[in-house]
Design an enzyme around this catalytic site. Structure first.
Site, PDB file in Angstrom:
ATOM      1  CE  LYS A  80     -20.021 -12.393 -14.293  1.00 23.32           C
ATOM      2  NZ  LYS A  80     -19.827 -13.935 -14.780  1.00 23.32           N
ATOM      3  CG  ASP A 110     -24.813 -16.234 -13.700  1.00 29.97           C
ATOM      4  OD1 ASP A 110     -25.920 -16.106 -14.708  1.00 29.97           O
ATOM      5  OD2 ASP A 110     -23.815 -16.732 -14.125  1.00 29.97           O
ATOM      6  CE  LYS A 130     -24.671 -19.634 -13.396  1.00 29.70           C
ATOM      7  NZ  LYS A 130     -23.688 -20.218 -14.197  1.00 29.70           N
ATOM      8  CG  ASP A 135     -21.289 -14.169 -11.445  1.00 32.98           C
ATOM      9  OD1 ASP A 135     -20.017 -14.512 -11.508  1.00 32.98           O
ATOM     10  OD2 ASP A 135     -22.146 -14.391 -12.636  1.00 32.98           O
ATOM     11  CG  ASP A 192     -24.890 -19.336 -17.248  1.00 36.15           C
ATOM     12  OD1 ASP A 192     -24.794 -18.627 -16.296  1.00 36.15           O
ATOM     13  OD2 ASP A 192     -24.665 -20.595 -16.877  1.00 36.15           O
ATOM     14  CD  GLU A 237     -23.468 -14.055 -16.536  1.00 40.65           C
ATOM     15  OE1 GLU A 237     -23.532 -15.168 -16.895  1.00 40.65           O
ATOM     16  OE2 GLU A 237     -22.862 -14.072 -15.303  1.00 40.65           O
ATOM     17  NE  ARG A 279     -18.684 -15.321 -22.338  1.00 38.10           N
ATOM     18  CZ  ARG A 279     -18.035 -16.592 -22.398  1.00 38.10           C
ATOM     19  NH1 ARG A 279     -17.688 -17.242 -23.745  1.00 38.10           N
ATOM     20  NH2 ARG A 279     -17.882 -17.696 -21.180  1.00 38.10           N
TER      21      ARG A 279
HETATM   22  N1  BES Z   1     -20.598 -17.149 -13.289  1.00 39.91           N
HETATM   23  C1  BES Z   1     -20.439 -17.870 -14.136  1.00 39.91           C
HETATM   24  C2  BES Z   1     -19.033 -18.525 -14.025  1.00 39.91           C
HETATM   25  C3  BES Z   1     -19.040 -19.042 -12.568  1.00 39.91           C
HETATM   26  C4  BES Z   1     -18.937 -20.337 -12.437  1.00 39.91           C
HETATM   27  C5  BES Z   1     -18.278 -18.364 -11.488  1.00 39.91           C
HETATM   28  C6  BES Z   1     -18.725 -21.313 -11.216  1.00 39.91           C
HETATM   29  C7  BES Z   1     -18.094 -19.023 -10.283  1.00 39.91           C
HETATM   30  C8  BES Z   1     -18.100 -20.240 -10.226  1.00 39.91           C
HETATM   31  C9  BES Z   1     -20.584 -17.467 -15.678  1.00 39.91           C
HETATM   32  O1  BES Z   1     -21.429 -16.486 -16.009  1.00 39.91           O
HETATM   33  C10 BES Z   1     -21.108 -18.531 -16.216  1.00 39.91           C
HETATM   34  O2  BES Z   1     -22.169 -19.108 -16.188  1.00 39.91           O
HETATM   35  N2  BES Z   1     -20.287 -19.273 -17.309  1.00 39.91           N
HETATM   36  C11 BES Z   1     -20.549 -20.309 -18.078  1.00 39.91           C
HETATM   37  C12 BES Z   1     -20.029 -19.945 -19.405  1.00 39.91           C
HETATM   38  C13 BES Z   1     -20.553 -20.910 -20.515  1.00 39.91           C
HETATM   39  C14 BES Z   1     -22.181 -20.938 -20.576  1.00 39.91           C
HETATM   40  C15 BES Z   1     -19.729 -20.862 -21.818  1.00 39.91           C
HETATM   41  C16 BES Z   1     -19.724 -21.543 -17.310  1.00 39.91           C
HETATM   42  O3  BES Z   1     -18.630 -21.357 -16.935  1.00 39.91           O
HETATM   43  O4  BES Z   1     -20.130 -22.565 -17.528  1.00 39.91           O
HETATM   44 ZN    ZN Z   2     -21.653 -15.297 -14.358  1.00 39.62          ZN
HETATM   45 MN    MN Z   3     -23.410 -17.037 -16.437  1.00 38.22          MN
END
Ligand code: BES
Ligand code: ZN
Ligand code: MN
Length: 509
Positions: A275, A280, A287, A298, A357, A359, A361
Protein backbone atom coordinates in the site's frame (compact mmCIF):
# COMPACT_ATOMS: atom_id res chain seq x y z
CA UNK A 1 26.54 1.58 1.97
CA UNK A 2 25.59 3.58 5.01
CA UNK A 3 26.18 7.33 5.15
CA UNK A 4 26.59 7.24 8.89
CA UNK A 5 29.09 4.51 9.64
CA UNK A 6 31.87 2.80 7.75
CA UNK A 7 32.61 -0.74 8.79
CA UNK A 8 35.90 -2.51 8.17
CA UNK A 9 37.15 -5.95 9.17
CA UNK A 10 40.52 -6.97 10.51
CA UNK A 11 42.00 -10.11 12.08
CA UNK A 12 42.06 -10.42 15.87
CA UNK A 13 45.89 -10.25 15.80
CA UNK A 14 45.64 -6.74 14.32
CA UNK A 15 43.61 -5.60 17.31
CA UNK A 16 46.22 -7.14 19.56
CA UNK A 17 49.07 -5.21 17.95
CA UNK A 18 47.01 -2.01 18.00
CA UNK A 19 46.50 -2.54 21.71
CA UNK A 20 50.25 -2.90 22.19
CA UNK A 21 51.00 0.45 20.53
CA UNK A 22 51.12 3.25 23.08
CA UNK A 23 48.18 5.61 22.59
CA UNK A 24 49.09 9.11 21.56
CA UNK A 25 48.39 11.49 24.42
CA UNK A 26 44.67 12.28 24.44
CA UNK A 27 44.02 9.40 22.03
CA UNK A 28 40.35 9.28 21.17
CA UNK A 29 40.02 5.87 19.61
CA UNK A 30 37.78 3.43 21.41
CA UNK A 31 38.40 -0.23 22.05
CA UNK A 32 35.20 -2.19 22.54
CA UNK A 33 35.27 -5.58 24.23
CA UNK A 34 32.60 -7.92 25.55
CA UNK A 35 32.35 -9.74 28.85
CA UNK A 36 30.14 -12.58 29.96
CA UNK A 37 27.98 -12.91 33.04
CA UNK A 38 30.96 -13.52 35.29
CA UNK A 39 32.65 -10.40 33.89
CA UNK A 40 35.14 -12.64 32.13
CA UNK A 41 36.08 -11.80 28.56
CA UNK A 42 36.81 -14.46 25.97
CA UNK A 43 40.39 -15.73 25.91
CA UNK A 44 41.42 -13.66 22.87
CA UNK A 45 40.05 -10.52 24.50
CA UNK A 46 41.87 -11.21 27.77
CA UNK A 47 45.04 -11.50 25.76
CA UNK A 48 44.42 -8.25 23.91
CA UNK A 49 43.67 -6.43 27.16
CA UNK A 50 46.78 -7.84 28.84
CA UNK A 51 47.66 -5.74 31.87
CA UNK A 52 44.56 -3.59 31.28
CA UNK A 53 42.43 -6.46 32.60
CA UNK A 54 43.22 -5.32 36.12
CA UNK A 55 41.85 -1.81 35.48
CA UNK A 56 38.75 -3.39 34.00
CA UNK A 57 38.18 -5.34 37.20
CA UNK A 58 38.81 -2.24 39.32
CA UNK A 59 36.54 -0.10 37.12
CA UNK A 60 33.78 -2.70 37.21
CA UNK A 61 33.92 -2.85 41.01
CA UNK A 62 33.84 0.96 41.33
CA UNK A 63 30.90 1.30 38.94
CA UNK A 64 29.09 -1.79 40.25
CA UNK A 65 29.12 -3.10 36.68
CA UNK A 66 27.91 -6.69 36.63
CA UNK A 67 28.19 -7.38 32.90
CA UNK A 68 24.44 -7.64 32.41
CA UNK A 69 23.22 -7.56 28.82
CA UNK A 70 22.56 -4.03 27.51
CA UNK A 71 24.86 -2.42 30.05
CA UNK A 72 28.32 -1.01 29.41
CA UNK A 73 31.27 0.18 31.42
CA UNK A 74 32.87 3.24 29.89
CA UNK A 75 36.49 3.64 30.98
CA UNK A 76 39.35 5.97 30.26
CA UNK A 77 41.69 3.39 28.79
CA UNK A 78 44.56 2.48 31.08
CA UNK A 79 47.97 3.77 29.95
CA UNK A 80 49.75 1.51 27.50
CA UNK A 81 46.59 0.07 25.93
CA UNK A 82 46.90 1.89 22.60
CA UNK A 83 43.36 3.33 22.81
CA UNK A 84 41.92 6.38 24.52
CA UNK A 85 38.70 4.79 25.67
CA UNK A 86 37.82 1.29 26.73
CA UNK A 87 34.18 0.33 26.40
CA UNK A 88 33.30 -2.92 28.13
CA UNK A 89 29.95 -4.31 27.05
CA UNK A 90 27.99 -6.88 29.02
CA UNK A 91 26.44 -9.82 27.22
CA UNK A 92 25.68 -12.37 29.93
CA UNK A 93 26.90 -14.86 27.36
CA UNK A 94 28.04 -18.14 28.85
CA UNK A 95 30.78 -20.26 27.29
CA UNK A 96 29.22 -22.39 24.57
CA UNK A 97 26.01 -20.33 24.42
CA UNK A 98 26.47 -17.73 21.71
CA UNK A 99 23.84 -15.01 21.34
CA UNK A 100 21.40 -15.70 18.50
CA UNK A 101 20.97 -13.62 15.35
CA UNK A 102 18.53 -11.04 16.75
CA UNK A 103 20.64 -10.66 19.87
CA UNK A 104 23.73 -9.99 17.77
CA UNK A 105 21.90 -7.40 15.65
CA UNK A 106 20.68 -5.70 18.84
CA UNK A 107 24.14 -5.85 20.35
CA UNK A 108 25.56 -4.09 17.30
CA UNK A 109 22.87 -1.44 17.68
CA UNK A 110 23.62 -1.08 21.37
CA UNK A 111 27.33 -0.55 20.72
CA UNK A 112 26.65 1.96 17.92
CA UNK A 113 24.47 3.86 20.39
CA UNK A 114 27.55 4.32 22.58
CA UNK A 115 29.67 5.80 19.78
CA UNK A 116 29.45 9.36 18.56
CA UNK A 117 29.53 10.88 15.12
CA UNK A 118 33.04 10.70 13.75
CA UNK A 119 34.13 8.20 16.40
CA UNK A 120 36.83 5.70 15.56
CA UNK A 121 36.44 2.38 17.27
CA UNK A 122 37.82 -1.13 17.17
CA UNK A 123 35.43 -3.82 18.32
CA UNK A 124 36.97 -7.10 19.39
CA UNK A 125 34.23 -9.42 18.20
CA UNK A 126 35.04 -12.41 20.29
CA UNK A 127 32.24 -13.09 22.72
CA UNK A 128 32.52 -15.39 25.70
CA UNK A 129 29.96 -17.69 24.07
CA UNK A 130 31.88 -17.80 20.76
CA UNK A 131 31.32 -15.71 17.61
CA UNK A 132 30.54 -17.28 14.24
CA UNK A 133 31.07 -15.36 10.99
CA UNK A 134 27.30 -15.00 10.68
CA UNK A 135 27.11 -13.56 14.20
CA UNK A 136 29.74 -11.00 13.25
CA UNK A 137 27.78 -10.06 10.12
CA UNK A 138 24.62 -9.73 12.22
CA UNK A 139 26.50 -7.44 14.59
CA UNK A 140 27.66 -5.29 11.68
CA UNK A 141 24.08 -5.06 10.44
CA UNK A 142 23.03 -3.81 13.88
CA UNK A 143 25.72 -1.12 13.77
CA UNK A 144 24.47 0.08 10.41
CA UNK A 145 20.79 0.03 11.35
CA UNK A 146 21.40 2.01 14.52
CA UNK A 147 23.58 4.60 12.79
CA UNK A 148 20.79 5.58 10.35
CA UNK A 149 19.47 9.09 10.71
CA UNK A 150 17.05 11.17 8.68
CA UNK A 151 18.28 14.74 8.89
CA UNK A 152 18.32 15.95 5.30
CA UNK A 153 15.91 18.78 6.10
CA UNK A 154 17.83 20.09 9.12
CA UNK A 155 19.87 23.01 7.85
CA UNK A 156 20.92 24.49 11.18
CA UNK A 157 23.38 22.93 13.57
CA UNK A 158 23.99 23.93 17.12
CA UNK A 159 27.42 25.52 17.64
CA UNK A 160 28.65 22.75 19.88
CA UNK A 161 27.42 20.05 17.59
CA UNK A 162 30.10 17.96 16.01
CA UNK A 163 30.52 17.77 12.31
CA UNK A 164 28.39 14.91 11.13
CA UNK A 165 31.11 12.60 10.05
CA UNK A 166 30.37 8.92 9.85
CA UNK A 167 31.72 6.78 12.65
CA UNK A 168 34.49 4.42 11.51
CA UNK A 169 34.21 1.03 13.14
CA UNK A 170 36.70 -1.78 12.68
CA UNK A 171 35.54 -5.24 13.63
CA UNK A 172 38.35 -7.54 14.72
CA UNK A 173 37.25 -11.07 13.90
CA UNK A 174 38.70 -14.56 13.74
CA UNK A 175 38.01 -15.24 10.05
CA UNK A 176 37.98 -12.02 8.04
CA UNK A 177 37.18 -13.59 4.66
CA UNK A 178 34.20 -15.53 5.98
CA UNK A 179 32.82 -12.50 7.81
CA UNK A 180 33.27 -10.19 4.81
CA UNK A 181 31.22 -12.46 2.60
CA UNK A 182 28.33 -12.65 5.05
CA UNK A 183 28.56 -8.98 5.99
CA UNK A 184 28.19 -7.96 2.35
CA UNK A 185 24.81 -9.70 2.29
CA UNK A 186 23.68 -8.34 5.67
CA UNK A 187 24.72 -4.81 4.64
CA UNK A 188 22.67 -5.17 1.45
CA UNK A 189 19.66 -5.99 3.60
CA UNK A 190 20.40 -3.07 5.95
CA UNK A 191 20.64 -0.78 2.91
CA UNK A 192 17.15 -1.95 1.96
CA UNK A 193 15.91 -1.12 5.47
CA UNK A 194 17.50 2.34 5.25
CA UNK A 195 15.86 2.96 1.89
CA UNK A 196 12.46 1.97 3.28
CA UNK A 197 12.93 4.21 6.32
CA UNK A 198 13.85 7.20 4.19
CA UNK A 199 10.81 6.75 1.95
CA UNK A 200 8.57 6.68 5.03
CA UNK A 201 10.27 9.69 6.61
CA UNK A 202 10.14 11.90 3.51
CA UNK A 203 7.48 14.63 3.62
CA UNK A 204 4.40 14.20 1.43
CA UNK A 205 5.02 17.33 -0.62
CA UNK A 206 8.30 15.78 -1.76
CA UNK A 207 7.26 12.14 -2.01
CA UNK A 208 4.05 11.99 -4.05
CA UNK A 209 3.23 9.03 -6.33
CA UNK A 210 5.27 10.10 -9.37
CA UNK A 211 8.33 10.87 -7.26
CA UNK A 212 7.93 7.62 -5.32
CA UNK A 213 7.84 5.74 -8.63
CA UNK A 214 10.99 7.56 -9.77
CA UNK A 215 12.81 6.45 -6.63
CA UNK A 216 11.64 2.87 -7.07
CA UNK A 217 12.96 3.02 -10.64
CA UNK A 218 16.44 3.68 -9.25
CA UNK A 219 16.50 -0.01 -8.31
CA UNK A 220 17.31 -0.71 -11.95
CA UNK A 221 20.90 0.15 -10.99
CA UNK A 222 20.95 -3.11 -9.03
CA UNK A 223 19.51 -5.14 -11.88
CA UNK A 224 15.84 -4.91 -10.86
CA UNK A 225 13.49 -4.54 -13.84
CA UNK A 226 11.12 -1.67 -13.15
CA UNK A 227 7.90 -0.85 -15.01
CA UNK A 228 5.81 2.21 -14.18
CA UNK A 229 2.11 2.09 -15.03
CA UNK A 230 0.64 5.55 -15.63
CA UNK A 231 -3.01 6.62 -15.65
CA UNK A 232 -3.84 5.46 -19.21
CA UNK A 233 -2.22 2.08 -18.44
CA UNK A 234 -4.22 1.77 -15.21
CA UNK A 235 -7.38 2.72 -17.07
CA UNK A 236 -6.72 0.06 -19.69
CA UNK A 237 -6.32 -2.44 -16.87
CA UNK A 238 -9.66 -1.23 -15.44
CA UNK A 239 -8.21 -0.56 -11.99
CA UNK A 240 -11.31 1.39 -10.98
CA UNK A 241 -10.86 0.88 -7.25
CA UNK A 242 -7.31 2.23 -7.15
CA UNK A 243 -8.04 5.07 -9.56
CA UNK A 244 -11.07 6.15 -7.52
CA UNK A 245 -8.87 6.79 -4.49
CA UNK A 246 -6.44 9.01 -6.39
CA UNK A 247 -8.98 10.96 -8.42
CA UNK A 248 -9.22 13.84 -5.93
CA UNK A 249 -5.50 14.50 -5.90
CA UNK A 250 -3.52 16.98 -7.99
CA UNK A 251 -0.88 14.24 -8.15
CA UNK A 252 -1.39 11.39 -10.59
CA UNK A 253 -1.54 7.82 -9.32
CA UNK A 254 0.98 5.20 -10.36
CA UNK A 255 1.54 1.47 -10.02
CA UNK A 256 5.12 0.25 -10.06
CA UNK A 257 6.11 -3.31 -10.95
CA UNK A 258 9.59 -4.41 -9.83
CA UNK A 259 11.10 -7.74 -10.83
CA UNK A 260 14.21 -9.37 -9.47
CA UNK A 261 15.07 -12.38 -11.60
CA UNK A 262 17.66 -14.15 -9.49
CA UNK A 263 16.05 -17.57 -9.61
CA UNK A 264 16.50 -18.56 -13.24
CA UNK A 265 12.82 -18.61 -14.14
CA UNK A 266 12.23 -22.29 -13.37
CA UNK A 267 9.37 -21.67 -10.94
CA UNK A 268 6.66 -19.06 -10.55
CA UNK A 269 7.83 -15.97 -8.67
CA UNK A 270 7.11 -14.97 -5.11
CA UNK A 271 5.22 -11.69 -4.95
CA UNK A 272 5.03 -8.74 -2.57
CA UNK A 273 2.42 -6.01 -2.73
CA UNK A 274 2.51 -2.69 -0.90
CA UNK A 275 0.00 0.00 0.00
CA UNK A 276 1.51 3.28 -1.09
CA UNK A 277 -0.81 6.09 -0.02
CA UNK A 278 1.71 8.93 -0.06
CA UNK A 279 -0.68 10.99 2.03
CA UNK A 280 -4.00 9.98 3.55
CA UNK A 281 -6.25 12.88 4.50
CA UNK A 282 -9.18 10.47 4.62
CA UNK A 283 -10.61 12.13 1.51
CA UNK A 284 -14.19 13.43 1.79
CA UNK A 285 -14.53 11.34 4.98
CA UNK A 286 -11.77 13.59 6.22
CA UNK A 287 -9.66 12.76 9.26
CA UNK A 288 -9.29 15.02 12.28
CA UNK A 289 -6.38 17.46 12.35
CA UNK A 290 -4.58 15.91 15.34
CA UNK A 291 -1.69 13.81 14.15
CA UNK A 292 -2.71 13.95 10.50
CA UNK A 293 0.92 14.69 9.58
CA UNK A 294 1.68 11.06 10.42
CA UNK A 295 -0.35 10.03 7.37
CA UNK A 296 2.72 10.79 5.25
CA UNK A 297 3.75 7.31 6.42
CA UNK A 298 0.71 5.65 4.86
CA UNK A 299 3.02 4.29 2.19
CA UNK A 300 5.12 2.20 4.61
CA UNK A 301 3.93 -1.01 2.96
CA UNK A 302 5.12 0.17 -0.45
CA UNK A 303 8.37 1.42 1.12
CA UNK A 304 8.95 -2.03 2.58
CA UNK A 305 8.42 -3.69 -0.79
CA UNK A 306 10.93 -1.33 -2.42
CA UNK A 307 13.40 -1.91 0.43
CA UNK A 308 12.93 -5.66 0.12
CA UNK A 309 13.55 -5.63 -3.63
CA UNK A 310 16.69 -3.63 -2.93
CA UNK A 311 17.79 -6.19 -0.33
CA UNK A 312 17.15 -9.20 -2.60
CA UNK A 313 19.00 -7.60 -5.51
CA UNK A 314 21.89 -6.34 -3.38
CA UNK A 315 22.58 -9.78 -2.02
CA UNK A 316 21.81 -11.45 -5.34
CA UNK A 317 19.15 -13.69 -3.87
CA UNK A 318 18.53 -16.85 -5.88
CA UNK A 319 14.84 -16.22 -6.30
CA UNK A 320 12.43 -14.73 -8.80
CA UNK A 321 10.56 -12.02 -6.94
CA UNK A 322 7.94 -9.52 -8.00
CA UNK A 323 7.14 -6.34 -6.07
CA UNK A 324 4.06 -4.31 -6.93
CA UNK A 325 3.14 -1.04 -5.24
CA UNK A 326 -0.02 1.02 -5.61
CA UNK A 327 0.81 4.73 -5.29
CA UNK A 328 -1.97 7.25 -4.70
CA UNK A 329 -2.70 10.35 -2.69
CA UNK A 330 -6.07 10.43 -0.87
CA UNK A 331 -7.37 14.01 -0.97
CA UNK A 332 -10.73 15.80 -0.57
CA UNK A 333 -11.58 17.77 -3.68
CA UNK A 334 -14.36 18.60 -6.11
CA UNK A 335 -13.24 15.61 -8.13
CA UNK A 336 -12.75 13.33 -5.14
CA UNK A 337 -14.63 10.09 -4.66
CA UNK A 338 -17.76 10.30 -2.48
CA UNK A 339 -19.33 8.04 0.13
CA UNK A 340 -22.07 6.30 -1.84
CA UNK A 341 -20.03 5.97 -5.02
CA UNK A 342 -19.84 2.49 -6.50
CA UNK A 343 -16.59 1.61 -8.25
CA UNK A 344 -15.75 -1.41 -10.40
CA UNK A 345 -12.48 -3.08 -9.52
CA UNK A 346 -10.14 -4.75 -11.98
CA UNK A 347 -11.57 -8.10 -10.86
CA UNK A 348 -15.00 -7.00 -12.06
CA UNK A 349 -16.37 -6.97 -8.52
CA UNK A 350 -18.17 -3.76 -7.55
CA UNK A 351 -17.53 -1.86 -4.33
CA UNK A 352 -19.78 0.61 -2.58
CA UNK A 353 -17.72 3.34 -0.94
CA UNK A 354 -19.03 3.89 2.58
CA UNK A 355 -16.02 5.74 3.93
CA UNK A 356 -13.39 7.29 1.68
CA UNK A 357 -10.88 6.91 4.51
CA UNK A 358 -10.93 3.14 4.02
CA UNK A 359 -8.84 3.68 0.89
CA UNK A 360 -5.91 1.33 1.38
CA UNK A 361 -8.01 -1.76 0.73
CA UNK A 362 -9.25 -0.22 -2.52
CA UNK A 363 -5.69 0.29 -3.72
CA UNK A 364 -4.70 -3.23 -2.70
CA UNK A 365 -7.82 -4.79 -4.23
CA UNK A 366 -6.62 -3.89 -7.71
CA UNK A 367 -2.92 -4.47 -6.98
CA UNK A 368 -3.57 -7.97 -5.61
CA UNK A 369 -5.87 -8.91 -8.47
CA UNK A 370 -3.31 -7.66 -10.99
CA UNK A 371 -0.47 -9.62 -9.38
CA UNK A 372 -2.28 -12.96 -9.22
CA UNK A 373 -3.61 -12.60 -12.74
CA UNK A 374 -0.37 -11.50 -14.40
CA UNK A 375 2.24 -13.45 -12.43
CA UNK A 376 0.43 -16.51 -11.02
CA UNK A 377 2.87 -16.32 -8.09
CA UNK A 378 3.69 -19.06 -5.58
CA UNK A 379 2.28 -16.72 -2.99
CA UNK A 380 1.59 -13.06 -2.48
CA UNK A 381 2.24 -11.12 0.68
CA UNK A 382 0.81 -7.64 1.03
CA UNK A 383 1.92 -5.03 3.53
CA UNK A 384 -0.25 -2.10 4.45
CA UNK A 385 -0.71 0.54 7.12
CA UNK A 386 -4.33 -0.50 6.79
CA UNK A 387 -6.18 0.07 10.04
CA UNK A 388 -5.93 2.07 13.24
CA UNK A 389 -7.66 -0.93 14.82
CA UNK A 390 -4.50 -3.03 14.54
CA UNK A 391 -2.80 -0.58 16.92
CA UNK A 392 -5.66 -1.08 19.37
CA UNK A 393 -5.17 -4.85 19.19
CA UNK A 394 -1.39 -5.23 19.01
CA UNK A 395 0.27 -1.81 19.51
CA UNK A 396 3.71 -1.80 17.87
CA UNK A 397 4.73 -5.19 19.26
CA UNK A 398 3.46 -7.29 16.39
CA UNK A 399 2.13 -6.68 12.92
CA UNK A 400 -1.27 -8.26 12.35
CA UNK A 401 -1.10 -11.31 10.10
CA UNK A 402 -4.03 -12.69 8.11
CA UNK A 403 -3.74 -15.62 5.76
CA UNK A 404 -5.50 -18.27 3.74
CA UNK A 405 -2.43 -20.51 3.97
CA UNK A 406 -1.25 -22.07 7.25
CA UNK A 407 2.21 -23.03 6.02
CA UNK A 408 3.03 -19.55 4.77
CA UNK A 409 1.65 -18.03 7.97
CA UNK A 410 3.82 -20.32 10.08
CA UNK A 411 6.91 -19.59 8.02
CA UNK A 412 6.38 -15.88 8.55
CA UNK A 413 5.90 -16.46 12.26
CA UNK A 414 9.28 -18.20 12.39
CA UNK A 415 10.96 -15.48 10.30
CA UNK A 416 9.50 -12.95 12.72
CA UNK A 417 11.01 -14.69 15.71
CA UNK A 418 14.35 -14.96 13.90
CA UNK A 419 14.52 -11.25 13.02
CA UNK A 420 12.60 -9.62 15.86
CA UNK A 421 10.01 -8.30 13.37
CA UNK A 422 7.16 -10.20 14.97
CA UNK A 423 3.75 -11.03 13.57
CA UNK A 424 0.57 -12.24 15.23
CA UNK A 425 -2.11 -14.12 13.37
CA UNK A 426 -5.75 -13.02 13.54
CA UNK A 427 -8.75 -14.88 12.12
CA UNK A 428 -10.49 -14.81 8.77
CA UNK A 429 -13.90 -16.53 8.66
CA UNK A 430 -17.12 -16.37 6.61
CA UNK A 431 -18.99 -14.71 9.47
CA UNK A 432 -16.62 -11.74 9.39
CA UNK A 433 -16.82 -11.74 5.61
CA UNK A 434 -20.60 -11.16 5.76
CA UNK A 435 -20.01 -7.84 7.51
CA UNK A 436 -18.85 -6.29 4.24
CA UNK A 437 -21.77 -7.40 2.09
CA UNK A 438 -23.44 -4.33 0.52
CA UNK A 439 -27.07 -3.42 -0.16
CA UNK A 440 -26.18 -2.02 -3.58
CA UNK A 441 -22.92 -3.55 -4.78
CA UNK A 442 -20.93 -6.77 -4.40
CA UNK A 443 -19.36 -5.43 -1.22
CA UNK A 444 -18.82 -2.25 0.75
CA UNK A 445 -15.47 -0.88 1.77
CA UNK A 446 -16.02 -0.87 5.53
CA UNK A 447 -17.55 -3.26 8.03
CA UNK A 448 -19.06 -2.06 11.28
CA UNK A 449 -17.24 -0.56 14.24
CA UNK A 450 -15.97 -3.88 15.47
CA UNK A 451 -13.14 -6.11 14.22
CA UNK A 452 -11.97 -3.38 11.88
CA UNK A 453 -8.66 -5.01 11.03
CA UNK A 454 -10.35 -8.32 10.29
CA UNK A 455 -13.08 -6.93 8.03
CA UNK A 456 -10.37 -5.04 6.14
CA UNK A 457 -8.50 -8.33 5.63
CA UNK A 458 -11.73 -10.08 4.57
CA UNK A 459 -12.13 -7.39 1.96
CA UNK A 460 -8.63 -8.04 0.60
CA UNK A 461 -9.22 -11.78 0.55
CA UNK A 462 -11.97 -11.25 -2.02
CA UNK A 463 -9.25 -10.13 -4.46
CA UNK A 464 -6.77 -12.97 -3.97
CA UNK A 465 -8.55 -15.50 -6.20
CA UNK A 466 -7.45 -18.21 -3.73
CA UNK A 467 -3.75 -17.60 -4.36
CA UNK A 468 -1.74 -18.46 -1.20
CA UNK A 469 -1.70 -15.08 0.50
CA UNK A 470 -0.73 -13.21 3.62
CA UNK A 471 -1.82 -9.73 4.60
CA UNK A 472 0.36 -7.88 7.10
CA UNK A 473 -1.26 -4.87 8.78
CA UNK A 474 1.73 -2.70 9.69
CA UNK A 475 -0.07 0.45 10.88
CA UNK A 476 1.54 -0.08 14.30
CA UNK A 477 4.99 -1.26 13.29
CA UNK A 478 5.80 0.68 10.11
CA UNK A 479 6.04 4.11 11.67
CA UNK A 480 6.11 5.83 15.02
CA UNK A 481 7.06 2.70 16.95
CA UNK A 482 9.17 3.24 20.09
CA UNK A 483 12.90 3.51 19.45
CA UNK A 484 15.03 0.49 20.21
CA UNK A 485 18.63 -0.67 19.82
CA UNK A 486 18.41 -1.01 16.06
CA UNK A 487 15.93 1.70 15.17
CA UNK A 488 15.74 5.31 16.25
CA UNK A 489 13.91 6.46 13.14
CA UNK A 490 10.20 7.32 12.89
CA UNK A 491 9.92 5.32 9.69
CA UNK A 492 11.14 1.93 10.87
CA UNK A 493 11.67 0.05 7.62
CA UNK A 494 9.70 -2.73 9.29
CA UNK A 495 9.30 -5.90 7.24
CA UNK A 496 12.39 -5.77 5.04
CA UNK A 497 14.40 -8.05 7.30
CA UNK A 498 11.36 -10.25 7.97
CA UNK A 499 10.59 -10.90 4.31
CA UNK A 500 14.22 -11.17 3.29
CA UNK A 501 14.55 -13.87 5.93
CA UNK A 502 11.42 -15.67 4.73
CA UNK A 503 12.84 -15.77 1.21
CA UNK A 504 16.31 -16.83 2.36
CA UNK A 505 14.96 -19.65 4.53
CA UNK A 506 12.43 -21.16 2.11
CA UNK A 507 12.41 -19.86 -1.43
CA UNK A 508 15.98 -19.69 -2.70
CA UNK A 509 17.83 -22.21 -4.83
N1 BES B 1 -4.09 4.81 6.88
C1 BES B 1 -5.18 4.55 7.73
C2 BES B 1 -4.85 3.60 8.86
C3 BES B 1 -3.84 4.07 9.87
C4 BES B 1 -4.25 4.61 11.06
C5 BES B 1 -2.49 3.90 9.66
C6 BES B 1 -3.33 5.01 12.00
C7 BES B 1 -1.57 4.30 10.59
C8 BES B 1 -1.98 4.85 11.77
C9 BES B 1 -6.32 3.94 6.91
O1 BES B 1 -6.40 4.33 5.59
C10 BES B 1 -7.58 4.35 7.57
O2 BES B 1 -7.86 5.50 7.57
N2 BES B 1 -8.30 3.37 8.12
C11 BES B 1 -9.52 3.65 8.78
C12 BES B 1 -10.52 2.63 8.32
C13 BES B 1 -11.94 2.95 8.70
C14 BES B 1 -12.43 4.18 7.97
C15 BES B 1 -12.81 1.75 8.38
C16 BES B 1 -9.26 3.52 10.27
O3 BES B 1 -8.45 2.70 10.68
O4 BES B 1 -9.86 4.27 11.03
ZN1 ZN C 1 -4.68 4.94 4.71
MN1 MN D 1 -7.50 6.11 5.35
Amino acid sequence: MSDFVTIAFTPLEEARSAARRPAAAGGTETLVVFVGADLRPAAAVAEILGAASASLAAGAAAAAFKGKAKTALDLLAPPGLGFGRLLVVGTEAKPGAAPDGTEMVSLGGFVMGKLRDGAKATVVLDLPGGTTPQAAADFAQGLQLRAYRFDRYKTKKKDDEEKREPAAVTLAVADVAAVRERAAASAGVADGVELARTLVNEPPNVLYPVEFARRAAELSRLGVEVEILDIPALERLKMGALLGVGQGSAHESRVVVMRWNGGGGGRPPVAFVGKGVTFDTGGISIKGAAGMEDMKGDMAGAACVVGLMHALAARKAKVDAVGVIGLVENMPDGKAQRPGDIVTSMSGQTIEIINTDAEGRLVLADALWYVQERFKPRFMIDLATLTGAILVALASEHAGLFSNDDELAERLGAAGRATGEKVWRLPLTPNYDKLIDSKFADMKNTGGRHAGSITAAQFLQRFTNDTPWVHLDIAGTGMGAPSDDVNQSWGSGWGVRLLDRLVADHYEG
